[in-house]
Scaffold this active site. Structure first.
Site, short mmCIF file in Angstrom:
data_model
loop_
_atom_site.label_atom_id
_atom_site.label_comp_id
_atom_site.label_asym_id
_atom_site.label_seq_id
_atom_site.Cartn_x
_atom_site.Cartn_y
_atom_site.Cartn_z
N GLU A 193 -40.80 34.27 51.30
CA GLU A 193 -41.82 33.72 52.18
C GLU A 193 -42.61 32.59 51.51
OE1 GLU A 193 -42.69 34.36 55.20
OE2 GLU A 193 -44.87 34.13 55.43
N ASP A 194 -42.95 32.80 50.24
CA ASP A 194 -43.94 31.91 49.61
C ASP A 194 -43.39 31.03 48.49
OD1 ASP A 194 -45.91 32.86 51.25
OD2 ASP A 194 -46.54 34.44 49.88
#
Ligand code: MN
Length: 475
Positions: free
Chosen positions: A76-77
């Site tokens: 996600e990051d």
């Protein structure tokens, strides 16, 4: 702040070295991926990953879950992808990381998104409970570091925690995490009430602590004298949020709460539990109706323990809980503790989700209107539960204020539709009677009766019964 050394230390108590190697690999991978990233608290991002994995290790979760805890924010990051996770760690860990990420991408932005989020959550839970447990471990650390988040977002996260995540932890029997989540969210969601409880509580707790310490010493002596060994004796202070809720029910007088602190005695086996209870009752008489044997009759979520409230030498009441080490861990960690004591992997890819969860999944399939859906979920997830019995002694969990009709529909749709009356504890009672924990319920039916009475919709409280009645009336 927990470091990777802390995590390794608790892992080495529980897991073989070759398993720990997977976690070490995940740590190096996550550190590389999150390099240079900071969180709102200005800590390096990796400490969030470590804290999540640490929470999971404390619950004795399996190795793939702990590794997934370290990796859960990577796709996600960071620049690394799900493919990278799969290639390095295999299918199981990839599956968990993907599940947790999907749960997290839907943020609260109005009712519609919120409902969608919930629907997804239940779907994932039905596939693999480990995903929601990793999410809870992640949320716990987010709550512990909430101070660094800007105020509106902070309130939103705290509300979501109080309304969804804490009740979910509760339903999974994970009382330790449930209590922590509630106590962390409470001051943000109800700042005034929090101050008020803390004020009233401070003095009261001081005297209670002294009192329970005296009881602990006396109890220790009694057990030694009777040659009963115990493993641990600890005082348990009721959580701030549960005190607040109890105060709301009992008319806001803290002096009317008798169970702010309980004495908990951990022993080796079940026989010792009963020995300890006998020794305590020989000296201190129990309050009528307050001796509860959840060992012989566990709660439906599996909770086991002996509870008693006794009149002590000090002219006061004390609550005492007696259980084995295994029961204690299961009570604190819920479903997560099963992976340690029972067959490993019970949480992953289960064939039959627990009944309450199956019910939530059914609701999310049948109710398309999001406002209705949230109402039902809150109803089923948040009402306090009572435990009643079938005539055969099977235990059934229902929300507070449930009626014999709710019970009938819980057992079977036909039993509900054909219901013409009910006996509670062998007494014929009306169908709108509110059931109490411990009641034995017998439903009288007439097989030729096919249709429920539409008025029943005003009587039942469970959404299961409401749905079944509605769909039967439509037919
Ligand atoms: Mn996270």
């Amino acid at each position: 702040m927990k470091t990777f050394e802390d995590l390794k230390r608790i892992l080495s108590l529980d897991y073989p070295d070759e398993d720990i190697n997977v976690v070490i690999k995940a740590f190096h991978f996550a550190s590389e991926a999150h390099r240079g990233q900071k969180r709102n608290t200005s800590e390096d991002y990796i400490y969030h990953s470590i804290a999540t994995a640490y929470n999971l290790a404390k619950m004795h979760m399996d190795i793939p879950s702990i590794a997934a805890g370290l990796l859960h924010d990577v796709p996600e990051d960071t620049d690394f992808t799900f493919e990278d996770v799969k290639n390095n760690f295999g299918n199981d860990i990839h599956y968990l990381v993907k599940g947790v990420t999907k749960l997290g991408t839907l943020k609260y932005r109005g009712l519609e998104r919120y409902a969608e989020n919930l629907r997804k959550m239940f779907l994932y839970m039905s596939k693999d409970l480990r995903i929601i447990i990793i999410k809870l471990a992640d949320r716990l650390h987010n709550m512990e570091t909430l101070e660094g988040v800007r105020p509106e977002k902070r309130l939103r996260i705290a509300q979501e925690t109080l309304e969804i995540y804490a009740p979910l932890a509760n339903r999974l029997g994970m009382f330790r995490i449930k209590t922590k989540l509630e106590d962390l969210a409470f001051p943000y969601v109800y700042p005034e009430e929090y101050k008020w409880v803390m004020n009233d509580l401070a003095d009261r707790l001081k005297s209670e602590e002294k009192y329970i310490e005296k009881l602990r010493k006396i109890t220790q002596k009694m057990l030694v004298k009777n040659n009963v060994e115990y493993l641990q004796m600890k005082s348990r202070i009721k959580s701030i949020y549960s005190i607040y809720k109890k105060l709301l029910r009992k008319g806001k007088d803290i002096n009317k709460l008798y169970d702010l602190i309980a004495l908990r005695i951990i022993v080796d086996d079940i026989a010792d539990c009963y020995s300890v209870l006998g020794i305590i009752h020989k000296r201190w008489a129990p309050l009528k109706g307050r001796v509860k044997d959840f060992i012989a009759q566990p709660k439906p979520n599996g909770y086991q323990s002996l509870h008693t409230s006794v009149f002590t030498d000090f002219g006061k009441v004390a609550e005492i809980q007696i259980r084995t080490r295994q029961m204690d861990e299961e009570a604190e960690f819920g479903v997560a503790a099963h992976s340690r004591y029972k067959e490993i992997g019970i949480l992953g890819k289960r064939k039959h989700p627990p009944k309450w969860l199956q019910h939530l999944i059914d609701i999310q399939k049948t109710i398309t209107d999001n406002t209705e859906f949230i109402k039902h979920v809150k109803n089923d997830l948040f009402l306090n539960q009572i435990f009643v019995f079938t005539p055969d002694g099977d235990v059934v969990e229902l929300p507070e204020r449930a009626t014999p009709l709710d019970f009938a529909y819980y057992i079977h749709t036909d039993i509900g539709n054909q219901c013409i009356g009910a006996k509670v504890n062998s007494q014929i009672t009306s169908l709108n009677t509110q059931l109490k924990s411990g009641d034995v319920i017998e439903i009288m039916t007439n097989k030729s009766r096919k249709h429920p009475n539409p008025d029943w919709l005003n009587i039942v409280v469970t959404s299961m019964a409401k749905n079944k009645i509605k769909s039967q009336i439509k037919k």
